[in-house]
Design a protein around this motif. Sequence first.
Motif, PDB file in Angstrom:
ATOM      1  N   PRO A  67       7.203 -10.306  -6.996  1.00 56.12           N
ATOM      2  CA  PRO A  67       6.741  -9.188  -6.166  1.00 56.12           C
ATOM      3  C   PRO A  67       5.221  -9.071  -6.104  1.00 56.12           C
ATOM      4  N   ALA A  68       4.517  -9.435  -7.185  1.00 57.45           N
ATOM      5  CA  ALA A  68       3.052  -9.353  -7.167  1.00 57.45           C
ATOM      6  C   ALA A  68       2.469 -10.348  -6.168  1.00 57.45           C
ATOM      7  N   ARG A  69       2.940 -11.584  -6.225  1.00 58.91           N
ATOM      8  CA  ARG A  69       2.417 -12.626  -5.328  1.00 58.91           C
ATOM      9  C   ARG A  69       2.877 -12.416  -3.888  1.00 58.91           C
ATOM     10  N   ASP A  70       4.184 -12.258  -3.700  1.00 57.07           N
ATOM     11  CA  ASP A  70       4.707 -12.115  -2.341  1.00 57.07           C
ATOM     12  C   ASP A  70       4.272 -10.797  -1.708  1.00 57.07           C
ATOM     13  N   GLY A  71       4.176  -9.749  -2.514  1.00 59.61           N
ATOM     14  CA  GLY A  71       3.719  -8.469  -1.992  1.00 59.61           C
ATOM     15  C   GLY A  71       2.275  -8.534  -1.523  1.00 59.61           C
ATOM     16  N   THR A  72       1.446  -9.243  -2.254  1.00 58.15           N
ATOM     17  CA  THR A  72       0.052  -9.412  -1.845  1.00 58.15           C
ATOM     18  C   THR A  72      -0.034 -10.132  -0.506  1.00 58.15           C
ATOM     19  N   LEU A  73       0.762 -11.158  -0.339  1.00 61.45           N
ATOM     20  CA  LEU A  73       0.749 -11.895   0.928  1.00 61.45           C
ATOM     21  C   LEU A  73       1.262 -11.029   2.073  1.00 61.45           C
ATOM     22  N   ARG A  74       2.243 -10.174   1.817  1.00 61.36           N
ATOM     23  CA  ARG A  74       2.724  -9.247   2.859  1.00 61.36           C
ATOM     24  C   ARG A  74       1.597  -8.320   3.309  1.00 61.36           C
ATOM     25  N   ARG A 101      -6.084  15.240   5.482  1.00 57.09           N
ATOM     26  CA  ARG A 101      -6.598  13.865   5.473  1.00 57.09           C
ATOM     27  C   ARG A 101      -5.809  12.923   4.565  1.00 57.09           C
ATOM     28  N   LEU A 102      -4.704  13.373   4.026  1.00 55.12           N
ATOM     29  CA  LEU A 102      -3.867  12.513   3.195  1.00 55.12           C
ATOM     30  C   LEU A 102      -2.486  12.405   3.825  1.00 55.12           C
ATOM     31  N   ARG A 103      -2.111  11.174   4.157  1.00 49.19           N
ATOM     32  CA  ARG A 103      -0.810  10.904   4.777  1.00 49.19           C
ATOM     33  C   ARG A 103      -0.132   9.772   4.022  1.00 49.19           C
ATOM     34  N   PHE A 104       1.131   9.540   4.357  1.00 51.23           N
ATOM     35  CA  PHE A 104       1.905   8.555   3.605  1.00 51.23           C
ATOM     36  C   PHE A 104       2.678   7.633   4.525  1.00 51.23           C
ATOM     37  N   ALA A 105       2.918   6.428   4.041  1.00 46.88           N
ATOM     38  CA  ALA A 105       3.746   5.447   4.743  1.00 46.88           C
ATOM     39  C   ALA A 105       4.749   4.895   3.746  1.00 46.88           C
ATOM     40  N   ILE A 106       5.976   4.707   4.187  1.00 50.39           N
ATOM     41  CA  ILE A 106       7.016   4.165   3.317  1.00 50.39           C
ATOM     42  C   ILE A 106       6.972   2.644   3.396  1.00 50.39           C
ATOM     43  N   ALA A 107       6.636   2.007   2.299  1.00 46.61           N
ATOM     44  CA  ALA A 107       6.565   0.539   2.252  1.00 46.61           C
ATOM     45  C   ALA A 107       6.682   0.096   0.806  1.00 46.61           C
ATOM     46  N   ASP A 108       7.215  -1.106   0.626  1.00 39.79           N
ATOM     47  CA  ASP A 108       7.461  -1.649  -0.706  1.00 39.79           C
ATOM     48  C   ASP A 108       7.033  -3.105  -0.741  1.00 39.79           C
ATOM     49  N   LEU A 109       6.497  -3.550  -1.864  1.00 41.28           N
ATOM     50  CA  LEU A 109       6.019  -4.925  -1.979  1.00 41.28           C
ATOM     51  C   LEU A 109       7.119  -5.959  -1.780  1.00 41.28           C
ATOM     52  N   THR A 110       8.356  -5.581  -1.994  1.00 36.98           N
ATOM     53  CA  THR A 110       9.453  -6.551  -1.947  1.00 36.98           C
ATOM     54  C   THR A 110      10.075  -6.710  -0.564  1.00 36.98           C
ATOM     55  N   SER A 111       9.551  -5.991   0.435  1.00 36.03           N
ATOM     56  CA  SER A 111      10.137  -6.039   1.771  1.00 36.03           C
ATOM     57  C   SER A 111       9.049  -6.003   2.834  1.00 36.03           C
TER      58      SER A 111
END
Length: 337
Positions: free
Chosen positions: A99-106, A55-65
Amino acid sequence: MGETVLVTGGTGYVAGWCVAELLKRGYTVRATVRSAAKGEHVRAAVSSEVDPEDRLRFAIADLTSDNGWADAMKGVGHVLHVASPMGMDGADTQSLVVPARDGTLRVLRAATEAGVKRVVMTSAANTASPSSYRDESVSDETVWTDVNDPTLQPYRRSKTAAEKAAWDFMAGYDGPMTLATVLPGAVFGPVLGTGTMGSVRIIGRLLKGMPGTPRIGFEIVDVRDLADAHIRAMTAPEAAGQRFLATGEFMWMLDMARALRDGLGADGAKAPTRNLPDIAVRGMSLFDRTLKEIMPALGRRAVHTTAKAERVLGWKSRPAAEVVVDCGRSLLSHNLV
């Protein structure tokens, strides 16, 4: 198999406990990480608390992209957006706010496009504080820190800017998804592994021994209780569109050191026994950027009320001294002191 919840920043201290608590409650969890290798570190850490099974899986993602967020959101019912750059070791404003602001919007944009029901965002109690540290009145969720105050330290500015951006986004969004934000105080408690530890490094420094403590205090919340607050905000219908302070009892650093000595016996013997004079701390801050950033809080008792979280979510944090001792015992057991 339960609903899938996405937790951002899976390698983080708070996020790891959110993952563990969700798994305990029967959810399937997808956590964002920056690489597959980091995902395996998260799995190992969480396994010390609960068996993830499949029940634990992962996705590759970053706040800056933008890359990876659409895939991360597929099939997700709720999102706990915990990821945020940490304000440690003298990080500058630009490296934290953007990154905090733009990552949240992403995250919010991807969530709306995927049909997510609710996003719960981790903010901070210092986004709901008077900008001036001279004001010691009790703050609630109606208070906003002035993000344009030039005296704000970078981390506080980044958390305020990110949460404001989230609420501004929702104000212009006309759809079914809802947002709730959780505003913790200083987060301590057990660690799941030897990875990202966040604020618990303060407890490690006390246990290693210091000549004295600055007159700095914290509203202490247990990381396990904070994870619980996120899940309550995720599931309670009345939490939609709400901010929730999740602070705890206030303790001065000297009282934290005393709790470690009393609670851990010989293992806590190196914890300091006196305060450093304010003038000495101010002098050291001229050469230590980390100290300089906490100078506005020297001698100040921050006060927030958690009445709303208690009333709406039925939430409460455990006693601060218990949290500090549990944190110290956990750091010792992981050989992190």
